[in-house]
Motif scaffolding. Structure first.
Motif, short mmCIF file in Angstrom:
data_model
loop_
_atom_site.label_atom_id
_atom_site.label_comp_id
_atom_site.label_asym_id
_atom_site.label_seq_id
_atom_site.Cartn_x
_atom_site.Cartn_y
_atom_site.Cartn_z
N PRO A 168 0.73 -1.39 -0.11
CA PRO A 168 -0.09 -0.06 0.16
C PRO A 168 0.95 1.25 0.08
O PRO A 168 0.33 2.27 -0.11
CB PRO A 168 -0.71 -0.21 1.27
CG PRO A 168 0.02 -0.92 2.36
CD PRO A 168 0.82 -1.81 1.33
N GLY A 169 2.08 1.13 0.19
CA GLY A 169 3.03 2.40 -0.06
C GLY A 169 3.83 2.74 1.45
O GLY A 169 3.59 2.11 2.18
N GLN A 170 4.77 3.68 0.93
CA GLN A 170 5.60 4.13 1.90
C GLN A 170 4.85 4.74 3.00
O GLN A 170 5.44 4.94 4.32
CB GLN A 170 6.52 5.00 1.28
CG GLN A 170 7.82 5.41 2.36
CD GLN A 170 9.08 6.23 1.66
OE1 GLN A 170 9.08 6.40 0.43
NE2 GLN A 170 9.84 6.83 2.56
N GLU A 171 3.74 5.57 2.70
CA GLU A 171 2.84 6.10 3.71
C GLU A 171 2.64 5.30 5.07
O GLU A 171 2.84 5.68 6.07
CB GLU A 171 1.87 6.61 3.24
CG GLU A 171 1.72 7.42 1.80
CD GLU A 171 1.83 6.86 0.76
OE1 GLU A 171 1.47 7.52 -0.28
OE2 GLU A 171 2.26 5.68 0.42
N TRP A 172 2.36 3.86 4.75
CA TRP A 172 2.27 3.11 5.67
C TRP A 172 3.21 2.60 6.59
O TRP A 172 3.04 2.54 7.73
CB TRP A 172 1.48 1.82 5.00
CG TRP A 172 0.03 2.12 4.45
CD1 TRP A 172 -0.11 2.69 3.29
CD2 TRP A 172 -1.42 2.10 4.96
NE1 TRP A 172 -1.47 3.08 3.02
CE2 TRP A 172 -2.14 2.86 4.25
CE3 TRP A 172 -1.70 1.63 6.39
CZ2 TRP A 172 -3.63 2.83 4.37
CZ3 TRP A 172 -3.08 1.69 6.55
CH2 TRP A 172 -3.77 2.13 5.52
N GLU A 173 4.31 2.47 5.96
CA GLU A 173 5.48 2.10 6.67
C GLU A 173 5.97 3.24 7.50
O GLU A 173 6.48 3.00 8.73
CB GLU A 173 6.97 1.76 5.58
CG GLU A 173 6.33 0.51 4.90
CD GLU A 173 7.51 0.21 3.92
OE1 GLU A 173 8.58 0.83 4.06
OE2 GLU A 173 7.30 -0.68 2.85
N THR A 174 5.93 4.49 6.97
CA THR A 174 6.50 5.59 7.76
C THR A 174 5.52 5.97 8.68
O THR A 174 6.12 6.17 9.96
CB THR A 174 6.27 6.94 6.73
OG1 THR A 174 7.17 6.67 5.67
CG2 THR A 174 6.89 7.97 7.42
#
Length: 349
Positions: free
Chosen positions: A295-301
């Motif tokens: 789902p993207g780096q947004e979620w990891e961050t």
């Protein structure tokens, strides 16, 4: 199972619904532990009505994995998780380019298929995001709205030392204030017409707050920023008036990011609109909270910053109530009977 089902404007019912089942080897069944009310839920409840009458809605949630499909490897039973609520088609031109937020057939749980205002939900494995033990379920239910903000900031290329003005101090605006500081902003100015929200804005990191009722916002911003506009403007109020005003808050060559959704026509004064050309503004629209690899780096961050404590969402949560009280709570949001921030439901309370 018990769930909140949405039938028409201001008609939501806590009643029985069919429990979801695993139908694909990549499915994950989750026992919902916490689920939040999104601002879009408030608008849909009071103004717009459901896409599918009787549907279970809700898309900001966390829970515990209780069952997995035969090919699931990402998570295991007993694990704490949240999930990205966006469902992309994988076939359109945008999806082929991995620009999932621009999918021609983008859907969200709770719109046309069951969402998370329920005891259980089934999600595709690719949507499921593991949550570390250090993060509690209520905080984990705030991951999705946080990702909405981060997705927008990534578009702006925000950098340390930037000045930021946040228009509207609801949940998204407050998260925008916190993230501006995490990204290194040297000054954050918060604008709203509600002093209670502005007090909360101070608590989460705003350097200056301005109640703009009856005032020209651009003049107020210049007063606290040495006669200048700001590097980045975040429009998160989602009103026709603030959407128009936002162009006037930027410095020359600045950036204006729209994450709010105005439910009305936006009529822009010539002097505001001219700023786009005369000041060479960069204007961004930001939709959803997904990127590649999904789902993207947004979620990891977001998960990382919750774990480390850099992101503190607890001040944003004002109500934690049983899901069975859903109708009463939504009436509070519709009537504005009392101040509220993020409202979290607990299905099993």
């Amino acid at each position: 199972m018990k769930a909140l089902r949405f039938y028409a404007k201001r008609d939501i019912r806590f009643e029985n619904a069919d429990a979801p089942i695993i139908s694909d080897e990549k499915d994950v069944k989750i026992k919902v532990k916490a689920v939040g009310i999104c601002g879009s839920d408030v608008s849909r409840y009071a103004k717009l009505g459901p896409y599918v009458p009787g549907n279970v809605w809700g898309h900001e949630f966390s829970g515990e994995v209780v069952e997995v499909g035969s090919d699931v490897t990402k998570v295991k039973v007993g694990q704490k998780v949240t999930a990205c609520p966006a469902l992309f088609c994988g076939k359109c031109e945008a999806c082929q380019k991995s620009i999932f937020a621009q999918c021609e057939n983008l859907d969200v749980i709770g719109a046309h298929r069951y969402g998370a205002f329920a005891e259980y939900i089934v999600m595709p494995e690719r949507n499921v995001v593991p949550i570390p033990d250090e993060v509690d379920y209520d905080d984990a239910a705030m991951v999705e709205p946080s990702c909405v903000v981060v997705h927008g900031y990534y578009k702006t290329g925000i950098k340390a030392g930037d000045t930021v003005v946040v228009v509207g101090c609801g949940t998204i605006g407050l998260l925008a204030i916190e993230w501006a500081k995490i990204f290194g902003a040297k000054m954050v100015i918060a604008l709203d017409i509600d002093d209670t929200k502005l007090e909360l804005a101070k608590k989460v990191g705003a350097d200056h707050t301005v109640n703009t009722m009856g005032k020209e916002p651009s003049e107020e911003v210049q007063k606290v920023n040495n006669g200048k506009g700001t590097d980045i403007v975040i429009e998160s109020a989602g009103t026709p008036i603030t959407s128009a005003q936002s162009f006037s808050l930027s410095r020359k060559g600045g950036k204006v990011l729209f994450v709010g959704i105005p439910y009305g026509d936006v009529m822009v004064k010539r002097l505001y609109f001219e700023k786009i050309v005369r000041c060479e503004l960069s204007v961004y629209g930001s939709w959803n909270a997904i990127s590649a690899p999904f789902p993207g780096q947004e979620w990891e961050t977001t998960v990382h910053c919750l774990k480390t404590g850099q992101l503190n969402v607890k001040p944003l949560i004002t109500h934690v109530v049983p899901l069975s009280k859903g109708r009463e709570v939504f009436e509070i949001t519709a009537e504005r009977k009392e101040p509220f921030g993020k409202i979290i439901f607990h299905p099993e309370d």
